[in-house]
Design a protein around this motif. Structure first.
Motif, short mmCIF file in Angstrom:
data_model
loop_
_atom_site.label_atom_id
_atom_site.label_comp_id
_atom_site.label_asym_id
_atom_site.label_seq_id
_atom_site.Cartn_x
_atom_site.Cartn_y
_atom_site.Cartn_z
N THR A 24 37.11 37.13 19.54
CA THR A 24 37.41 37.24 18.11
C THR A 24 38.63 38.13 17.87
OG1 THR A 24 35.92 39.14 17.93
CG2 THR A 24 34.99 37.00 17.36
N GLY A 61 43.11 43.81 26.24
CA GLY A 61 42.54 42.78 25.37
C GLY A 61 43.56 42.25 24.38
N SER A 115 44.39 37.44 20.32
CA SER A 115 45.32 36.66 19.50
C SER A 115 46.71 37.30 19.43
CB SER A 115 44.78 36.57 18.07
OG SER A 115 44.83 37.86 17.46
N GLN A 140 46.63 42.72 17.07
CA GLN A 140 46.73 44.18 17.26
C GLN A 140 48.06 44.53 17.94
OE1 GLN A 140 44.23 47.30 17.07
NE2 GLN A 140 46.39 47.84 17.10
N GLU A 158 45.35 40.62 29.22
CA GLU A 158 44.26 39.74 28.79
C GLU A 158 43.65 39.07 30.02
OE1 GLU A 158 42.64 38.96 25.80
OE2 GLU A 158 41.46 37.85 27.27
N ARG A 159 42.33 38.98 30.05
CA ARG A 159 41.68 38.38 31.22
C ARG A 159 41.29 36.92 31.02
NH1 ARG A 159 36.32 37.77 30.88
NH2 ARG A 159 35.97 37.73 33.11
N ASP A 181 42.77 42.01 34.94
CA ASP A 181 41.65 42.86 34.56
C ASP A 181 42.16 44.20 34.04
OD1 ASP A 181 39.37 44.27 34.25
OD2 ASP A 181 38.79 44.27 36.37
N GLY A 182 41.97 44.40 32.75
CA GLY A 182 42.43 45.63 32.11
C GLY A 182 41.78 46.89 32.63
N THR A 209 40.57 47.05 23.18
CA THR A 209 40.10 46.33 21.99
C THR A 209 38.86 45.49 22.29
OG1 THR A 209 41.50 44.38 22.25
CG2 THR A 209 42.49 46.26 21.13
N LEU A 214 34.97 43.04 29.86
CA LEU A 214 34.35 42.51 31.06
C LEU A 214 35.16 42.87 32.28
CD1 LEU A 214 33.44 39.00 29.67
CD2 LEU A 214 31.90 40.92 30.02
N1 SAH Z 1 43.26 42.76 20.16
C1 SAH Z 1 42.73 41.41 20.01
C2 SAH Z 1 41.22 41.44 20.01
C3 SAH Z 1 40.69 40.44 20.93
S1 SAH Z 1 38.97 40.61 21.33
C4 SAH Z 1 43.28 40.75 18.76
O1 SAH Z 1 43.89 41.43 17.93
O2 SAH Z 1 43.12 39.53 18.60
C5 SAH Z 1 39.04 41.45 22.89
C6 SAH Z 1 39.81 40.78 24.00
O3 SAH Z 1 39.63 41.56 25.18
C7 SAH Z 1 39.35 39.37 24.35
O4 SAH Z 1 40.43 38.50 24.24
C8 SAH Z 1 38.83 39.50 25.78
O5 SAH Z 1 39.06 38.35 26.56
C9 SAH Z 1 39.63 40.69 26.29
N2 SAH Z 1 39.05 41.40 27.43
C10 SAH Z 1 37.75 41.71 27.67
N3 SAH Z 1 37.63 42.38 28.83
C11 SAH Z 1 38.89 42.50 29.34
C12 SAH Z 1 39.41 43.08 30.53
N4 SAH Z 1 38.64 43.67 31.44
N5 SAH Z 1 40.75 43.01 30.74
C13 SAH Z 1 41.57 42.41 29.83
N6 SAH Z 1 41.12 41.83 28.69
C14 SAH Z 1 39.80 41.87 28.45
#
Ligand code: SAH
Length: 218
Positions: free
Chosen positions: A65, A91, A94, A97, A112-113, A138-139, A155, A211
């Motif tokens: 989301t 994260g 979209s 942010q 982004e993962r 992986d963040g 995020t 994740l």
């Molecule tokens: N900042 C985004 C919010 C997206 S929701 C916006 O403004 O749209 C959070 C995002 O974090 C998701 O896209 C999810 O896939 C990502 N995410 C979750 N765990 C992650 C990780 N370990 N490393 C990178 N991205 C991750």
């Protein structure tokens, strides 16, 4: 910076949104200005466009989301961002942010993962005039080669603060993370010295999960 042709459509609705966020407690004028400038309707699937400037989350694909504008503003305000600072974002989603950070003059490194979202946003953001450095992976591991960062924003909601991220934060820097599994407590970490951190908690929020997947690489 955002291309001129996108600046005007929706500006009235964005001003209303920024006024609402101010009423909800957002004080930083730069954050409110960024919310007024980023055309959130472009970040959503067409079926949600009508409601782009309401203070609600929307699906963005891959089960993820785009956060509520209030949440975006709240996290950004906690970063206490100055123009020119280097920010690591975990994260990308979209890219909304990311764009708010860019509007405030930050240099943004974003991870982004989900491959689908990474591929889409890496093309979409530059297409409207925003440039960031995009990474697929992986963040939890951060991006050591570009460290240290002035600010780090996560995020997605996670149970722990990844160690690698604390290491990659500058001394004097700030990290903002929604901590927790079912619900999250917005948490600010200030790095006072190499191994000294101060933690402040700011109320409950609801996020999609952060994740960890060891198979991903940055
Ligand atoms: N900042 C985004 C919010 C997206 S929701 C916006 O403004 O749209 C959070 C995002 O974090 C998701 O896209 C999810 O896939 C990502 N995410 C979750 N765990 C992650 C990780 N370990 N490393 C990178 N991205 C991750």
């Amino acid at each position: 910076m955002l291309e001129d042709k996108y600046k005007h459509r929706g500006i009235g609705l964005r001003k209303q949104l920024s006024k609402l966020l101010k009423e909800k407690g957002i004080q930083n004028a730069e954050v409110l200005r960024a919310i007024e400038n980023v055309p959130r309707h472009l970040f959503l699937d067409s079926s949600f466009i009508e409601r782009a400037y309401e203070d609600i989350a929307h699906p963005i694909g891959a089960g993820q989301t785009i956060s509520r504008p209030h949440t975006v503003a709240f996290q950004t305000e906690l970063l206490n961002l100055k123009s020119g600072e280097k920010v690591l974002e975990i994260g990308t989603g979209s890219g909304y942010q990311t764009s708010v950070l860019l509007e405030m003059g930050a240099k943004v490194y974003t991870i982004e993962r989900q491959k689908e979202l990474f591929d889409k946003t890496k093309i979409f953001l530059p297409s409207i005039g925003y440039s960031a450095k995009f990474f697929y992976g992986d963040g939890y591991k951060g991006i050591p080669v570009f460290a240290p960062y002035d600010k780090i924003i996560i995020t997605a909601g996670g149970p722990i603060i990844p160690d690698a991220l604390l290491q990659q934060l500058k001394i004097g820097g700030r990290l903002v993370i929604p901590l927790g599994t079912k619900v999250q407590i917005m948490t600010l970490i200030e790095k006072l010295a190499e191994k000294q951190f101060e933690k402040t908690e700011y109320g409950e929020f609801k996020f999609v999960p952060l994740l960890e997947n060891k198979a991903w690489k940055v």
